[in-house]
Design a protein around this motif. Structure first.
Motif, PDB file in Angstrom:
ATOM      1  N   LEU A 265       0.845  -1.192   0.000  1.00 36.42           N
ATOM      2  CA  LEU A 265       0.000   0.000   0.000  1.00 36.42           C
ATOM      3  C   LEU A 265       0.882   1.244   0.000  1.00 36.42           C
ATOM      4  CD1 LEU A 265      -2.752  -1.035   2.593  1.00 36.42           C
ATOM      5  CD2 LEU A 265      -3.047  -0.802   0.120  1.00 36.42           C
ATOM      6  N   GLY A 266       0.339   2.349  -0.516  1.00 35.57           N
ATOM      7  CA  GLY A 266       1.097   3.598  -0.571  1.00 35.57           C
ATOM      8  C   GLY A 266       1.908   3.698  -1.842  1.00 35.57           C
TER       9      GLY A 266
ATOM     10  N   VAL B 229       2.537  -4.398   3.339  1.00 33.90           N
ATOM     11  CA  VAL B 229       1.622  -4.551   4.479  1.00 33.90           C
ATOM     12  C   VAL B 229       1.328  -6.019   4.775  1.00 33.90           C
ATOM     13  CG1 VAL B 229      -0.658  -3.962   5.385  1.00 33.90           C
ATOM     14  CG2 VAL B 229       0.596  -2.302   4.027  1.00 33.90           C
TER      15      VAL B 229
ATOM     16  N   SER C 170      -1.157  -2.876  16.569  1.00 36.32           N
ATOM     17  CA  SER C 170      -1.719  -1.897  15.653  1.00 36.32           C
ATOM     18  C   SER C 170      -0.787  -1.716  14.455  1.00 36.32           C
ATOM     19  CB  SER C 170      -1.897  -0.584  16.413  1.00 36.32           C
ATOM     20  OG  SER C 170      -2.475   0.362  15.566  1.00 36.32           O
ATOM     21  N   GLY C 171      -1.367  -1.763  13.264  1.00 36.20           N
ATOM     22  CA  GLY C 171      -0.570  -1.522  12.062  1.00 36.20           C
ATOM     23  C   GLY C 171       0.053  -2.773  11.460  1.00 36.20           C
ATOM     24  N   CYS C 172      -0.202  -3.954  12.054  1.00 35.00           N
ATOM     25  CA  CYS C 172       0.460  -5.164  11.547  1.00 35.00           C
ATOM     26  C   CYS C 172      -0.223  -5.724  10.299  1.00 35.00           C
ATOM     27  CB  CYS C 172       0.555  -6.229  12.630  1.00 35.00           C
ATOM     28  SG  CYS C 172      -1.015  -7.009  13.046  1.00 35.00           S
ATOM     29  N   GLY C 173      -1.408  -5.197   9.950  1.00 37.29           N
ATOM     30  CA  GLY C 173      -2.025  -5.599   8.690  1.00 37.29           C
ATOM     31  C   GLY C 173      -3.339  -6.355   8.824  1.00 37.29           C
ATOM     32  N   LYS C 174      -3.929  -6.371  10.009  1.00 38.76           N
ATOM     33  CA  LYS C 174      -5.146  -7.157  10.250  1.00 38.76           C
ATOM     34  C   LYS C 174      -6.322  -6.685   9.401  1.00 38.76           C
ATOM     35  CE  LYS C 174      -5.128  -6.087  14.661  1.00 38.76           C
ATOM     36  NZ  LYS C 174      -3.979  -5.159  14.679  1.00 38.76           N
ATOM     37  N   SER C 175      -6.579  -5.374   9.426  1.00 43.28           N
ATOM     38  CA  SER C 175      -7.720  -4.867   8.656  1.00 43.28           C
ATOM     39  C   SER C 175      -7.483  -5.029   7.160  1.00 43.28           C
ATOM     40  CB  SER C 175      -7.982  -3.392   8.984  1.00 43.28           C
ATOM     41  OG  SER C 175      -8.377  -3.263  10.333  1.00 43.28           O
ATOM     42  N   THR C 176      -6.241  -4.810   6.745  1.00 42.82           N
ATOM     43  CA  THR C 176      -5.896  -4.991   5.329  1.00 42.82           C
ATOM     44  C   THR C 176      -6.210  -6.421   4.903  1.00 42.82           C
ATOM     45  OG1 THR C 176      -4.123  -3.385   5.625  1.00 42.82           O
ATOM     46  CG2 THR C 176      -3.991  -4.796   3.668  1.00 42.82           C
TER      47      THR C 176
ATOM     48  N   HIS D  30      -8.468  -7.182  19.945  1.00 38.96           N
ATOM     49  CA  HIS D  30      -7.398  -6.877  20.902  1.00 38.96           C
ATOM     50  C   HIS D  30      -7.772  -7.450  22.264  1.00 38.96           C
ATOM     51  CE1 HIS D  30      -4.993  -4.264  18.362  1.00 38.96           C
ATOM     52  NE2 HIS D  30      -6.102  -3.661  17.951  1.00 38.96           N
TER      53      HIS D  30
END
Ligand SMILES: Nc1ncnc2c1ncn2[C@@H]1O[C@H](COP(=O)(O)OP(=O)(O)OP(=O)(O)O)[C@@H](O)[C@H]1O
Ligand SMILES: [Mg+2]
Length: 233
Positions: free
Chosen positions: A22-23, A31, A51-57, A212
């Protein structure tokens, strides 16, 4: 988690070596860095990770809302990468339910009307059948007495349960939940998790929850731990 056997259960979802960047240019981030796993019918899986490890992605990819740069996703044995956006949206509406941290209900609509939205989109049920199914699902999540209440006159926990009922509207095989208990107190979180778990067991769908909340994770059949775009264990 020991002693849980999925051998006999149908494989609902398989993902294999998923990569996602991404980006743009110097902000380009790797990601997802080779994620693979299978989900079986009737089981509850949770994903934990910083946070930021790619779960939602990852959930966006599995939910067919985004496409991987490489790797394969098979839903009920069907590889989805060759499908166009229109075909993906049909599969998404029919096979996959989503529950997000923020429920995105239509505030002025009643609980029942909100739950009927995915059924309307499919356009295969009569008005009476849609109403009956919505009421049944709202009973399942413990809101049988609030079916005609406008969404914005429900509590946060109740709204989240409406969102679960809506996610189940078209009897999905896969239910994806991204921090569904994130903004709720402990009692409501437990209630939401109980509802989700019961639904997975009773309807035989595969449930994948990003959380979480360690209690939620420990109550699942399997826990995946993610770090820097990979599954670690
Ligand atoms: N459009 C984008 N462009 C660049 N980087 C992005 C973009 N979207 C997400 N990212 C980055 O991808 C990484 C993973 O984001 P993601 O939302 O999947 O994390 P997460 O594990 O769900 O985190 P959280 O627990 O905070 O919800 C983050 O480092 C994020 O900054
Ligand atoms: Mg997230």
């Amino acid at each position: 988690m020991d002693g849980v056997s999925t051998e006999e259960a149908e494989v609902v979802l398989e993902c294999e070596d998923l990569h996602r960047f991404l980006g743009e240019d110097e902000n380009r981030v790797h990601v997802l860095d080779g994620v693979s796993f299978d989900l079986h019918a009737g089981y509850v899986y949770s994903i934990m990770g910083p946070s930021g490890c790619g779960k939602s992605t990852l959930l966006y990819l599995l939910g067919l809302l985004d496409r991987p740069d490489s790797g394969a996703i098979r839903l009920g044995g069907q590889e989805v990468s060759g499908l166009d956006d229109q075909q993906l949206s049909v599969i998404r509406n029919r096979e996959i339910g989503f529950v997000f941290q923020f429920h995105f209900l239509l505030r002025e609509f009643t609980a029942s009307e909100n739950v009927q939205i995915p059924m309307r989109r499919s356009g295969v049920m009569s008005r009476a059948d849609m109403q009956e199914r919505a009421d049944h699902l709202l009973e399942l999540v413990g809101l049988g007495d609030k079916i005609d209440r406008a969404a914005h006159h429900l509590s946060g926990g109740e709204q989240q349960r409406v969102a679960i009922a809506r996610a189940l509207a078209n009897s999905p095989r896969l239910l994806l939940a991204d921090e569904p208990t994130g903004n709720l107190d402990t009692a409501n979180s437990e209630r939401i998790f109980d509802v989700l778990q019961t639904v997975a067991r009773e309807t035989g769908l595969a449930l994948l929850i990003v959380t979480h909340n360690t209690q939620v994770a420990y109550a699942s059949d399997f826990i995946f731990t993610m770090q820097d775009g990979r599954m670690v264990d």
